[in-house]
Enzyme design. Structure first.
Site, PDB file in Angstrom:
ATOM      1  CB  SER A 128     -53.790  -7.113 118.447  1.00 35.95           C
ATOM      2  OG  SER A 128     -55.134  -7.005 119.339  1.00 35.95           O
ATOM      3  CE1 TYR A 153     -55.276 -12.160 117.640  1.00 33.01           C
ATOM      4  CE2 TYR A 153     -55.628 -10.422 119.294  1.00 33.01           C
ATOM      5  CZ  TYR A 153     -55.627 -10.682 118.081  1.00 33.01           C
ATOM      6  OH  TYR A 153     -55.733  -9.948 116.806  1.00 33.01           O
TER       7      TYR A 153
END
Length: 320
Positions: A128, A153
């Protein structure tokens, strides 16, 4: 013809990737646990888009269930594995950290172990743009340091990259990490800004605009993302262990996205201006020179073209 495993097949990117690979004549096995992080009916609808297509098989399976995952690898054998299964969302990770460690770390370790023991030639996995944290240098390059994440995350995605590096080094597995930048388009996620904004505007509610609108995102249309992922699957120019940005290479102001969306919907958005949320960042911008060089990736979709496509799908899906 390749047999390819796609984990997270009921997800946004996963469904589109399965469809693309099937169109290329691949045999595709999709797995997903269809959890309730967001609407399971949307996930089931995505699976329905794939069900019945020649060469597709779906298994309702959680990658955290190592015995079942090993059984699948042992029975079928895969040429390529695309691990897109993950607990997504920056903000949700603040409230539910356990879900991220289980899916993104433990689940990914299970995938790595299965690749080690059952030998696919290539593993692609979702990283990501969030790994760049509060990086002030733009555009973000794969050469930049990414050791200061600002959300759990992001930390789990960086952990995935480190684990993949270890397995490439120790066991010779080719691993390709893809740092996705703000993907949007038809069949997208309900927790993403474009969906939330569209839903609120059509319902006559104000939209929540964080950091008082002073944000930029490298919004990347799903078709461009899928062309890049497919290029990495079939490219023979990638090294043993790669990490690649995959984005539009054109960060757009959030206020421009809102303006374009309002024009497409024919409604003037009412905005509730709010401060930055914890774990969020003001800018994302992808340097895509590496993936362009190694895989020929070239995004072509502007938000002026991509947003109308999303809105048209959204209206069809909801019957409005």
């Amino acid at each position: 013809m390749k047999r390819i495993l796609v984990t997270g097949a009921a997800g946004f990117i996963g469904m589109h990737l399965c469809r693309e690979l099937l169109s290329r004549g691949c045999e595709v096995v999709g797995v997903d646990n269809v959890n309730d992080y967001y609407s399971t009916s949307l996930k089931e609808a995505r699976i329905s888009e794939l069900s019945g297509k020649d060469g597709f098989r779906f298994e309702r399976l959680d990658i955290c269930d190592k015995p079942r995952l090993e059984k699948l690898f042992a029975e079928l054998g895969f040429d390529v594995v695309c691990n897109l299964a993950a607990q997504a969302g920056v903000r949700y990770s603040i409230k539910n950290p356990d879900a991220y460690v289980q899916s993104n770390v433990v689940g990914f370790l299970n995938v790595l172990e299965c690749c080690r023991n059952y030998g696919p030639s290539k593993l692609l996995y979702a990283s990501s743009s969030s790994v760049y944290g509060g990086n002030k240098k733009v555009p973000f390059s794969e050469e930049d340091r990414v050791d200061c994440p600002v959300s759990l995350y992001a930390a789990t995605k960086k952990t995935d990259e480190l684990m993949a590096h270890v397995y490439s080094h120790l066991f010779g597995i080719q691993t390709i990490g893809l740092r996705f930048f703000t993907v949007y388009g038809p069949w997208g996620r309900p927790d993403m800004a474009l969906w939330l904004f569209t839903e609120a505007i059509l319902a006559g509610r104000p939209i929540k605009v964080f950091n008082y609108g002073d944000m930029k995102r490298d919004f990347t249309y799903i078709d461009d993302i899928i062309s890049g992922v497919a290029a990495c699957i079939f490219s023979d120019r990638l090294g043993k262990c790669e990490v690649l940005n995959i984005g539009n290479n054109k960060p757009e102001p959030l206020m421009k996205l809102i303006s374009v969306l309002g024009n497409v919907l024919g409604v003037e958005p009412v905005m509730e201006m709010l401060p930055m949320q914890p774990g969020d960042v003001p800018v994302t911008a992808a340097d895509i020179s590496k993936i362009s060089r190694l895989a020929g990736f070239k995004p072509v979709t502007s938000i002026e073209d991509g947003i109308p496509s999303f809105v048209a799908w959204y209206r069809r899906y909801h019957g409005i």
